[in-house]
Design an enzyme around this catalytic site. Structure first.
Site, PDB file in Angstrom:
ATOM      1  N   ASP A   1      11.502 -12.983   0.353  1.00  0.00           N
ATOM      2  CA  ASP A   1      11.109 -12.751   1.742  1.00  0.00           C
ATOM      3  C   ASP A   1      12.268 -12.044   2.438  1.00  0.00           C
ATOM      4  OD1 ASP A   1      10.777 -13.260   4.661  1.00  0.00           O
ATOM      5  OD2 ASP A   1       9.044 -14.420   3.994  1.00  0.00           O
ATOM      6  N   VAL A   2      11.963 -10.985   3.182  1.00  0.00           N
ATOM      7  CA  VAL A   2      13.026 -10.180   3.783  1.00  0.00           C
ATOM      8  C   VAL A   2      13.820 -10.968   4.819  1.00  0.00           C
ATOM      9  CG1 VAL A   2      11.686  -9.176   5.694  1.00  0.00           C
ATOM     10  CG2 VAL A   2      13.475  -7.814   4.575  1.00  0.00           C
TER      11      VAL A   2
ATOM     12  N   SER B   1       5.902   3.250  13.489  1.00  0.00           N
ATOM     13  CA  SER B   1       4.476   3.513  13.679  1.00  0.00           C
ATOM     14  C   SER B   1       4.236   4.257  14.979  1.00  0.00           C
ATOM     15  CB  SER B   1       3.702   2.194  13.703  1.00  0.00           C
ATOM     16  OG  SER B   1       2.352   2.404  14.048  1.00  0.00           O
TER      17      SER B   1
ATOM     18  N   LYS C   1       7.306  -3.155  16.083  1.00  0.00           N
ATOM     19  CA  LYS C   1       7.799  -1.902  15.502  1.00  0.00           C
ATOM     20  C   LYS C   1       8.813  -1.234  16.427  1.00  0.00           C
ATOM     21  CE  LYS C   1       6.633  -0.962  11.981  1.00  0.00           C
ATOM     22  NZ  LYS C   1       7.060  -1.530  10.673  1.00  0.00           N
TER      23      LYS C   1
ATOM     24  N   PHE D   1       0.822  -1.209   0.000  1.00  0.00           N
ATOM     25  CA  PHE D   1       0.000   0.000   0.000  1.00  0.00           C
ATOM     26  C   PHE D   1       0.859   1.263   0.000  1.00  0.00           C
ATOM     27  CE2 PHE D   1      -2.486   2.782   3.166  1.00  0.00           C
ATOM     28  CZ  PHE D   1      -3.043   3.563   2.161  1.00  0.00           C
ATOM     29  N   ILE D   2       1.629   1.458   1.048  1.00  0.00           N
ATOM     30  CA  ILE D   2       2.499   2.640   1.115  1.00  0.00           C
ATOM     31  C   ILE D   2       3.635   2.501   0.116  1.00  0.00           C
ATOM     32  CG2 ILE D   2       4.045   3.982   2.589  1.00  0.00           C
ATOM     33  CD1 ILE D   2       2.299   3.154   4.971  1.00  0.00           C
TER      34      ILE D   2
ATOM     35  N   TYR E   1       1.986  -6.161  17.282  1.00  0.00           N
ATOM     36  CA  TYR E   1       2.464  -5.317  16.191  1.00  0.00           C
ATOM     37  C   TYR E   1       3.254  -4.139  16.740  1.00  0.00           C
ATOM     38  CZ  TYR E   1       2.320  -1.921  12.364  1.00  0.00           C
ATOM     39  OH  TYR E   1       2.654  -0.995  11.406  1.00  0.00           O
TER      40      TYR E   1
ATOM     41  N   ASN F   1      -2.248   7.038  11.314  1.00  0.00           N
ATOM     42  CA  ASN F   1      -3.229   6.193  10.613  1.00  0.00           C
ATOM     43  C   ASN F   1      -3.290   6.570   9.141  1.00  0.00           C
ATOM     44  OD1 ASN F   1      -4.066   6.274  13.594  1.00  0.00           O
ATOM     45  ND2 ASN F   1      -5.202   4.539  12.784  1.00  0.00           N
TER      46      ASN F   1
END
Length: 344
Positions: free
Chosen positions: A56-57, A120, A184, A11-12, A180, A209
């Site tokens: 995959d990272v 985040s 982060k 998305f980003i 999550y 957000n």
């Protein structure tokens, strides 16, 4: 610059990649196209003349090849969202934290010294708030019994009185309250370790957000805007948790991409965190109403339901980003909601 964008198909990441190309950078994308984000082979289309590594990272050996010739990394690859239940915890730790350490180790081996990291606002937990008696305090955790009786505001840890929310800046201590959020925070710690050992630079972008075109939908890990829109598309009323009064800072994805690119271009020394928000707090209820009006759908339903891992209020002071990197948000909330209702 020659930049590798991990999670560049997300998305980003998609907005960051196009923004970098518009500014003349040479871009390569690394993404695993994991199925809980990408629903099918047509979900994402690679931009022309951009190298793509389906990796995959966590695959350290493959990372070395992807990093060859790169001058900087924008690290967006992550498992996002609050999660479904505690069984998600190992995946958050593995994808976000082990993946980040593999990337950092590969950057050290290959000699890439500039990192822009997607962090985040969730690292702050409930942030800080004002007690009428004790001033600025860290809110006490919300208890299940209080939430069950509809008492949603976090109490003062000293006297138990209700608190007034305030903006948090980058000096606010970490207080992650779900898996999550913890992942982060750990990413930031590992990146700082890497920077001290290598002399590299880290810009940790604490996104608030994020919404806008391309928002992930129809997945258990989707954000609140996508959940509301999915309901409205079905002709159903969006369901708002608690009383809808949760304060957030909703920031458009194009503004987030612009801030991320600005940090990648300009931050070249040391470790620095930047809040990335619109600067205008809104409630979750405000967003539900705005989307319902923009789509012509039914009014939101306030359910009183709650999730123990959610925080009540978290809003940003983004003045450091304004001051040090000369960034300002460009998309107004009402305009962004109207656009989202048309294209998401």
């Amino acid at each position: 610059m020659r930049i590798l964008v991990t999670g560049g198909a997300g998305f980003i990441g998609t907005h960051v990649v196009h923004g970098l190309l518009d500014r003349g950078h040479e871009v390569a994308i690394l993404d695993s196209l994991r199925p809980d984000v990408h629903r099918g082979p047509t979900d994402w289309r690679r931009p022309r003349d951009v190298a793509f590594h389906r990796i995959d990272v966590r695959d350290g050996a493959a990372l070395d090849a992807a990093l060859q010739g790169r001058e900087a990394v924008i690290h967006l690859a992550a498992k996002v969202g609050l999660g479904v239940d505690l069984s998600d915890m190992p995946d958050y730790a593995s994808t976000n934290d082990v993946g980040t350490t593999e990337l950092l180790a590969a950057m050290a081996r290959v000699g890439v010294g500039r990192l822009t990291l997607a962090s985040s606002m969730v690292v702050y937990g409930e942030g800080e708030a004002l007690c009428p008696e004790h001033g600025a305090v860290r809110p006490a955790p919300r208890l299940e019994a209080a939430l069950a009786r509809g008492d949603y505001e976090p109490p003062c840890p000293h006297c138990g009185r209700p608190l007034a929310p305030r903006l948090v800046d980058e000096a606010t201590p970490f207080d992650p309250r779900n898996a999550y959020a913890t992942s982060k925070a750990v990413q930031e710690y590992y990146a700082a370790n890497w920077a001290r050992a290598t002399g590299g630079s880290v810009a940790a972008m604490r996104y608030h957000n994020v919404y806008g075109p391309g928002l992930p939908k129809d997945t258990p890990y989707a954000g609140v805007a996508a959940i509301f829109l999915s309901a409205l598309r079905r002709g159903a009323a969006p369901t708002v948790y608690e009383d809808g009064g949760q304060r957030r800072d909703f920031v458009h994805v194009r503004d987030v991409a612009a801030a991320t690119i600005r940090a990648a271009e300009r931050h070249v020394e040391g470790v620095r965190a930047f809040n990335v928000g619109s600067g205008t707090p809104r409630t979750v209820g405000d967003m539900a109403v705005a989307l319902a009006q923009a789509t012509g759908g039914p009014e939101p339903v306030v359910s009183g339901r709650w999730r123990l891992g959610d925080v009540r209020h978290i809003t940003a002071d983004s003045s450091r980003l304004h001051r040090e990197l000369d960034w300002r948000p460009a998309v107004a909330f009402d305009d962004g909601m109207a656009e989202l209702s048309r294209v998401a």
